[in-house]
Motif scaffolding. Structure first.
Motif, PDB file in Angstrom:
ATOM      1  N   SER B 165      11.103 -14.278  37.861  1.00 37.89           N
ATOM      2  CA  SER B 165      12.567 -14.269  37.844  1.00 37.89           C
ATOM      3  C   SER B 165      13.102 -13.062  37.077  1.00 37.89           C
ATOM      4  O   SER B 165      14.147 -12.526  37.407  1.00 37.89           O
ATOM      5  N   THR B 166      12.359 -12.609  36.056  1.00 41.79           N
ATOM      6  CA  THR B 166      12.807 -11.440  35.296  1.00 41.79           C
ATOM      7  C   THR B 166      12.710 -10.176  36.147  1.00 41.79           C
ATOM      8  O   THR B 166      13.606  -9.344  36.142  1.00 41.79           O
ATOM      9  N   MET B 169      15.511 -10.665  38.889  1.00 46.43           N
ATOM     10  CA  MET B 169      16.924 -10.795  38.520  1.00 46.43           C
ATOM     11  C   MET B 169      17.277 -10.135  37.184  1.00 46.43           C
ATOM     12  O   MET B 169      18.379 -10.314  36.697  1.00 46.43           O
ATOM     13  N   ASN B 173      18.047 -13.795  32.715  1.00 48.02           N
ATOM     14  CA  ASN B 173      18.717 -14.505  33.794  1.00 48.02           C
ATOM     15  C   ASN B 173      18.621 -16.002  33.536  1.00 48.02           C
ATOM     16  O   ASN B 173      17.866 -16.452  32.687  1.00 48.02           O
ATOM     17  N   ILE B 175      17.424 -18.531  35.128  1.00 42.29           N
ATOM     18  CA  ILE B 175      16.172 -19.258  35.380  1.00 42.29           C
ATOM     19  C   ILE B 175      15.208 -19.092  34.216  1.00 42.29           C
ATOM     20  O   ILE B 175      14.692 -20.074  33.668  1.00 42.29           O
ATOM     21  N   SER B 176      14.980 -17.839  33.804  1.00 46.44           N
ATOM     22  CA  SER B 176      14.000 -17.643  32.735  1.00 46.44           C
ATOM     23  C   SER B 176      14.517 -18.221  31.419  1.00 46.44           C
ATOM     24  O   SER B 176      13.740 -18.714  30.605  1.00 46.44           O
TER      25      SER B 176
END
Lengths: 149, 277
Positions: B165-166, B169, B173, B175-176
């Motif tokens: 996710s990093t 995004m 972000n 999610i992380s």
């Protein structure tokens, strides 16, 4: 954990209430369709009736708004992942359209025939901020002709 | 054309499939998919860890560090710990990390190595310390995890999701961050061999810094007084495990002929100043 309990409760409630409402609705639809069989509703523009025989011609319309239940929405959501026929929404569309036709017939009253029948459908609640209101409207409209015997 | 009124009888527009059956098939499929992803992530960790650059690791750190917004970082204790770490980094270990110490008020007798060189030291651990050597051993043990990049493996599957996710995004972000909040620090898993390696690293650091091995095994000898060995995190896995780690250290000391020496006392009381409620 609490979330899961809420989710499963809503799922069970949605399934139970939704199924019950649907069965009940279908029973009513079938009964009324049988009762109004003698009032034809056709898509033809005219029914070859001599103009001097037509007593009245007027627009009739019927519309029905049917909501999705929680279970159906989750099922459709799962379908959104895998793709395929969204079977859980099929019955909603079917009910809405048939209900609209029946209401249109009810509005036509003792007309002889309804010609030029069209059905429109619209999704409702797409624009709402919280996208959790989803239902659909079907509207049937046509020209009801009353013919001299 | 004659019109015959007739009811169609069957309904072609609605599939006859029972909705519950459909639900079972779809939900089961999703569950199976999730299980597969989970297993694949477990395998992916070992492939991913060597490929994580320092830069990416620094970005990952943000998700964890949200919880530790300078908690107790302005105290004399944390300044002292920071000084100790900086000293052993300069003199002995020279890891390619900027190590930052965060003191976290908690009963846990534990420390954790987080991505990006952030070491969380729980105040419960500081209360147990009886000598500077013991403290350095613990800090060096955490540095040892950095040296072998265990700290990334310890996060496990969460790391794979966070890295993905990093990269996709950018740093911090949602999610992380969500995963970062979800990882409980006391449950970072290290394998037995990883702990043994970190212990070896810590012992070598201790010898490098003091010239002797005083205080090396002190910490493992603290049998939990409370009935909750869980508070000891990876310093107290279980009795036999502990015994093995002490034996390993003592063997090393014997084999390499390290001098025993005497421990250096702590210069100050390390317990956190009581905050007024």
């Amino acid at each position: 954990m609490i979330d899961l309990i809420v989710f499963l409760t809503l799922l069970a409630l949605g399934y139970g209430a939704g199924t019950w409402a649907e069965k009940r609705h279908y029973r009513s639809i079938v009964a009324r369709e049988q009762a109004t069989l003698n009032l034809p509703a056709v898509t033809m523009k005219s029914a070859h009736i001599a103009e001097n025989k037509i007593r009245s011609a007027r627009m009739v319309r019927g519309s029905a708004v049917i909501s999705v239940d929680y279970f159906k929405r989750i099922l459709a959501g799962l379908r959104n992942i895998f793709g395929g026929k969204v079977k859980s929404y099929e019955s909603l569309m079917d009910r809405a359209r048939r209900e609209a036709l029946l209401r249109m017939k009810a509005m036509a009253g003792d007309a002889t025939i309804i010609v030029n029948v069209r059905i429109e459908t619209a999704a409702i609640g797409k624009q709402s901020k919280r996208k959790n209101i989803s239902c659909l409207e079907a509207m049937a409209y046509g020209t009801a002709l009353t013919v001299e015997e | 054309m004659k019109f015959t009124p007739r009811h169609p009888g069957t309904n072609v527009n609605v599939s006859p499939t029972h909705p519950l059956k459909e639900f079972a098939v779809l939900a089961g499929g999703l569950l199976a998919l999730t299980v597969v992803v989970y297993l694949v992530l477990g395998l992916a960790v070992d492939l991913l860890v060597p490929r994580i650059s320092m830069e990416l690791e620094k970005k990952l750190a943000g998700a964890f560090m949200q919880r530790f917004n300078a908690a107790g970082n302005e105290s004399d204790t944390s300044r002292y710990l920071q000084g100790l770490v900086d000293r052993i980094q300069q003199q002995c270990t020279n890891l390619p990390y900027t190590i930052t110490i965060h003191v976290q008020p908690s009963d846990a007798i534990n420390a954790a190595a987080l991505p990006g060189g952030h070491i969380i030291v729980f105040s419960g651990l500081l209360a147990e310390m009886q000598s500077e050597n013991e403290l350095i051993f613990v800090l060096a043990h955490e540095l040892g995890h950095y040296a072998h990049r265990d700290h990334l493996r310890g996060i496990g599957r969460a790391l794979v999701l966070m890295s993905a996710s990093t990269v996709l995004m950018g740093a911090n972000n949602s999610i992380s961050n969500m995963i970062g909040q979800g990882v409980t620090l006391t449950e970072l898993n290290f394998s037995r061999s990883q702990e043994i390696r970190a212990d070896t690293f810590a012992l070598e650091t201790l010898v490098c810094h003091y010239g002797n091995t005083a205080g090396a095994t002190d910490f493992f000898r603290k049998i939990p007084k409370a009935a909750d060995p869980g508070r000891f995190g990876h310093y107290f896995a279980s009795h036999p495990e502990n015994r093995r780690r002490i034996d390993h250290l003592e063997n090393l000391i014997r084999q390499r002929g390290y001098p025993i020496g005497t421990p250096t006392p702590l210069p100050m009381d390390l317990s956190l100043p009581k905050t007024n409620p």
